[in-house]
Design a protein around this motif. Structure first.
Motif, PDB file in Angstrom:
ATOM      1  N   LEU A 155       0.861  -1.184   0.000  1.00 47.14           N
ATOM      2  CA  LEU A 155       0.000   0.000   0.000  1.00 47.14           C
ATOM      3  C   LEU A 155       0.892   1.227   0.000  1.00 47.14           C
ATOM      4  N   TYR A 156       0.758   2.056  -1.031  1.00 50.32           N
ATOM      5  CA  TYR A 156       1.584   3.254  -1.160  1.00 50.32           C
ATOM      6  C   TYR A 156       0.726   4.493  -0.948  1.00 50.32           C
ATOM      7  N   ASN A 157       1.189   5.388  -0.082  1.00 54.00           N
ATOM      8  CA  ASN A 157       0.471   6.623   0.223  1.00 54.00           C
ATOM      9  C   ASN A 157       0.958   7.741  -0.698  1.00 54.00           C
ATOM     10  N   TYR A 158       0.041   8.407  -1.401  1.00 54.78           N
ATOM     11  CA  TYR A 158       0.410   9.438  -2.373  1.00 54.78           C
ATOM     12  C   TYR A 158       0.525  10.832  -1.761  1.00 54.78           C
ATOM     13  N   ASN A 159       0.455  10.918  -0.441  1.00 55.63           N
ATOM     14  CA  ASN A 159       0.612  12.208   0.242  1.00 55.63           C
ATOM     15  C   ASN A 159       2.094  12.591   0.259  1.00 55.63           C
ATOM     16  N   GLU A 160       2.467  13.567  -0.559  1.00 58.77           N
ATOM     17  CA  GLU A 160       3.878  13.946  -0.698  1.00 58.77           C
ATOM     18  C   GLU A 160       4.413  14.751   0.482  1.00 58.77           C
ATOM     19  N   PHE A 161       3.562  15.076   1.455  1.00 60.21           N
ATOM     20  CA  PHE A 161       4.033  15.802   2.635  1.00 60.21           C
ATOM     21  C   PHE A 161       4.591  14.870   3.705  1.00 60.21           C
ATOM     22  N   LEU A 162       4.385  13.588   3.561  1.00 59.86           N
ATOM     23  CA  LEU A 162       4.848  12.652   4.569  1.00 59.86           C
ATOM     24  C   LEU A 162       6.371  12.536   4.522  1.00 59.86           C
ATOM     25  N   PRO A 163       7.012  12.103   5.597  1.00 60.50           N
ATOM     26  CA  PRO A 163       8.480  12.029   5.638  1.00 60.50           C
ATOM     27  C   PRO A 163       9.049  11.114   4.553  1.00 60.50           C
ATOM     28  N   ASP A 164      10.316  11.377   4.224  1.00 60.51           N
ATOM     29  CA  ASP A 164      11.081  10.551   3.287  1.00 60.51           C
ATOM     30  C   ASP A 164      10.524  10.585   1.872  1.00 60.51           C
ATOM     31  N   ARG A 165       9.914  11.696   1.487  1.00 62.85           N
ATOM     32  CA  ARG A 165       9.436  11.836   0.122  1.00 62.85           C
ATOM     33  C   ARG A 165      10.396  12.715  -0.677  1.00 62.85           C
ATOM     34  N   VAL A 169       7.915  19.757   3.425  1.00 62.66           N
ATOM     35  CA  VAL A 169       7.545  19.103   4.668  1.00 62.66           C
ATOM     36  C   VAL A 169       8.074  19.864   5.880  1.00 62.66           C
ATOM     37  N   LYS A 170       9.188  20.539   5.727  1.00 63.44           N
ATOM     38  CA  LYS A 170       9.882  21.139   6.857  1.00 63.44           C
ATOM     39  C   LYS A 170       8.970  22.055   7.674  1.00 63.44           C
ATOM     40  N   GLY A 171       8.814  21.720   8.949  1.00 66.47           N
ATOM     41  CA  GLY A 171       8.069  22.570   9.868  1.00 66.47           C
ATOM     42  C   GLY A 171       6.563  22.456   9.790  1.00 66.47           C
ATOM     43  N   LEU A 172       6.046  21.597   8.903  1.00 72.23           N
ATOM     44  CA  LEU A 172       4.588  21.524   8.757  1.00 72.23           C
ATOM     45  C   LEU A 172       3.949  20.457   9.645  1.00 72.23           C
ATOM     46  N   HIS A 173       4.674  19.373   9.929  1.00 64.97           N
ATOM     47  CA  HIS A 173       4.183  18.311  10.822  1.00 64.97           C
ATOM     48  C   HIS A 173       2.903  17.670  10.286  1.00 64.97           C
ATOM     49  N   VAL A 174       2.897  17.348   9.009  1.00 74.19           N
ATOM     50  CA  VAL A 174       1.717  16.763   8.373  1.00 74.19           C
ATOM     51  C   VAL A 174       1.599  15.285   8.745  1.00 74.19           C
ATOM     52  N   ASP A 175       0.382  14.842   9.093  1.00 75.50           N
ATOM     53  CA  ASP A 175       0.149  13.428   9.389  1.00 75.50           C
ATOM     54  C   ASP A 175      -1.125  12.897   8.708  1.00 75.50           C
ATOM     55  N   GLY A 176      -1.533  13.508   7.649  1.00 76.00           N
ATOM     56  CA  GLY A 176      -2.710  13.052   6.889  1.00 76.00           C
ATOM     57  C   GLY A 176      -3.101  14.167   5.923  1.00 76.00           C
ATOM     58  N   LEU A 177      -4.122  13.983   5.070  1.00 78.99           N
ATOM     59  CA  LEU A 177      -5.249  13.144   5.346  1.00 78.99           C
ATOM     60  C   LEU A 177      -5.682  12.379   4.093  1.00 78.99           C
ATOM     61  N   LYS A 178      -5.890  13.078   2.928  1.00 77.88           N
ATOM     62  CA  LYS A 178      -6.401  12.369   1.758  1.00 77.88           C
ATOM     63  C   LYS A 178      -6.064  13.103   0.469  1.00 77.88           C
ATOM     64  N   THR A 179      -5.592  12.330  -0.509  1.00 76.21           N
ATOM     65  CA  THR A 179      -5.315  12.865  -1.841  1.00 76.21           C
ATOM     66  C   THR A 179      -6.423  12.433  -2.801  1.00 76.21           C
ATOM     67  N   GLY A 180      -6.458  13.061  -3.971  1.00 73.54           N
ATOM     68  CA  GLY A 180      -7.430  12.657  -4.981  1.00 73.54           C
ATOM     69  C   GLY A 180      -7.114  13.264  -6.335  1.00 73.54           C
ATOM     70  N   TRP A 181      -7.473  12.532  -7.387  1.00 69.76           N
ATOM     71  CA  TRP A 181      -7.330  13.065  -8.742  1.00 69.76           C
ATOM     72  C   TRP A 181      -8.231  12.293  -9.700  1.00 69.76           C
ATOM     73  N   THR A 182      -8.927  13.013 -10.549  1.00 65.30           N
ATOM     74  CA  THR A 182      -9.531  12.491 -11.777  1.00 65.30           C
ATOM     75  C   THR A 182      -9.345  13.600 -12.816  1.00 65.30           C
ATOM     76  N   PRO A 183      -9.447  13.275 -14.110  1.00 68.51           N
ATOM     77  CA  PRO A 183      -9.282  14.336 -15.113  1.00 68.51           C
ATOM     78  C   PRO A 183     -10.246  15.505 -14.920  1.00 68.51           C
ATOM     79  N   ARG A 184     -11.480  15.215 -14.502  1.00 73.91           N
ATOM     80  CA  ARG A 184     -12.460  16.292 -14.332  1.00 73.91           C
ATOM     81  C   ARG A 184     -12.262  17.052 -13.022  1.00 73.91           C
ATOM     82  N   ALA A 185     -11.950  16.347 -11.950  1.00 71.38           N
ATOM     83  CA  ALA A 185     -11.798  16.998 -10.642  1.00 71.38           C
ATOM     84  C   ALA A 185     -10.448  17.682 -10.495  1.00 71.38           C
TER      85      ALA A 185
END
Length: 338
Positions: free
Chosen positions: A260-270, A276-292
């Protein structure tokens, strides 16, 4: 005697007319100042279906330029205060960020059902076929293999699996049709004004080949949710299902023989550590479709600050803009509390 009464009456009426005039002038002045200095908005407490009126001073005094986002919101996740908004009430297609409602309702059932995490979930042939599609799948349903609620929750949260989300919806609502009803009902209970036709966030045309298209809607139809309402849904997940963040912050995970790969690019080691620096992101949800387009709902908590929630919709620069929005939210949500 009559002359004295006449003078008394004139004096009496003049005094009250003067008082009324002064009061009216004060009201006009206050109203004028409010109209020029305060952008009135409704901010929700979201507890017990209660709405709280408040004044949002941020957008008038401190401008943030997000030219690429079609809509955006930043919220103080502890107080519910909106600290930034751009086209925040426009309903839009939101791709897989719409899974947040599915995952919320699944989380509610898990909390109220002993042993639910290990319950097996029925998977039909349509979902098995869908799971192997490069665009619409995500977590392979192998014929003859059993999958439990825990497998599907991890696949939905971390890898944003569409077939896992639909299977979870059927587990919650027993049928896909009834689950869509539950999504819309929950939306109304929170006094929101959105429209759900999918458990996964895919649009109707993408769902039809697998047997999950909704009759009466065209191929372009999908979940339509505003940026502000999406922030509210995220608020409820964090408030009611805090364990959700345990999984949303995982980069990648080996689950039941699959990665399972998480597409959240704010997570560590990306690849983009400067974001990422100083933001402390721990979630939440990504999304993409051509229309959205590219959509992202983020949450983070810096030490000494309230947790924040940010939403950017249809934004080709979602990571850059979300980083700006998060820094802005940290700064100005704290100012509002002081």
């Amino acid at each position: 005697m009559h002359q004295n009464n006449w003078l008394h009456n004139v004096s009496y009426y003049f005094k009250h007319i003067l008082i009324a005039s002064l009061a009216l002038a004060c009201l006009i002045t206050v109203g004028s100042l409010a109209g020029h200095q305060i952008n009135a908005s409704t901010v929700y407490s979201y507890d017990n279906n209660q709405q709280v009126g408040s004044n949002d001073l941020i957008n008038n005094r401190h401008k943030l330029y997000l030219p690429h986002a079609s809509a955006a919101v930043a919220m103080d996740a502890q107080t519910g205060q909106i600290v930034y908004q751009k086209n925040d009430n426009q309903r839009r297609l939101i791709a897989s960020t719409g899974k947040l409602m599915t995952l919320y309702l699944a989380g509610r059932k898990i909390n109220n059902t002993p042993g639910a995490w290990n319950q097996n979930v029925a998977v039909n042939n349509g979902l098995r076929r869908m799971s192997y599609d490069g665009n619409d799948g995500g977590y392979h349903f192998i014929n003859g293999h059993h999958y439990n609620v825990g497998n599907l929750m991890k696949a939905g949260i971390i890898a944003s699996s569409n077939n896992a989300a639909i299977a979870l919806g059927q587990w919650v609502g027993y049928t896909n049709h009834h689950f869509l009803y539950m999504e819309n009902k929950q939306d109304r209970l929170w006094h929101l004004h959105d429209h759900f036709i999918s458990a996964s966030g895919l649009e109707n045309g993408d769902l039809k080949p697998w047997g999950y298209g909704v009759k009466g809607y065209g191929n372009a139809a999908g979940n339509e949710i505003s940026a502000k309402d999406l922030a509210v849904i995220a608020y409820h997940i964090i408030k009611d299902e805090p364990w959700f963040l345990k999984y949303s912050k995982i980069n990648d995970m080996h689950e039941d023989g699959q990665n399972l790969y998480n597409y959240n690019e704010f997570l560590p080691d990306r690849d983009y550590p400067y974001l990422v620096k100083g933001l402390h992101v721990d979630g939440l949800k990504t999304g993409w479709t051509p229309r959205a387009g590219y959509c992202f709902v983020g949450t983070a908590q810096m030490p000494g600050h309230h947790r924040i929630i940010t939403v950017v919709l249809h934004d080709d620069h979602q990571w850059h803009d979300s980083a700006k929005l998060m820094r802005y939210a940290y700064k100005y949500s704290k100012l509002l509390r002081n």
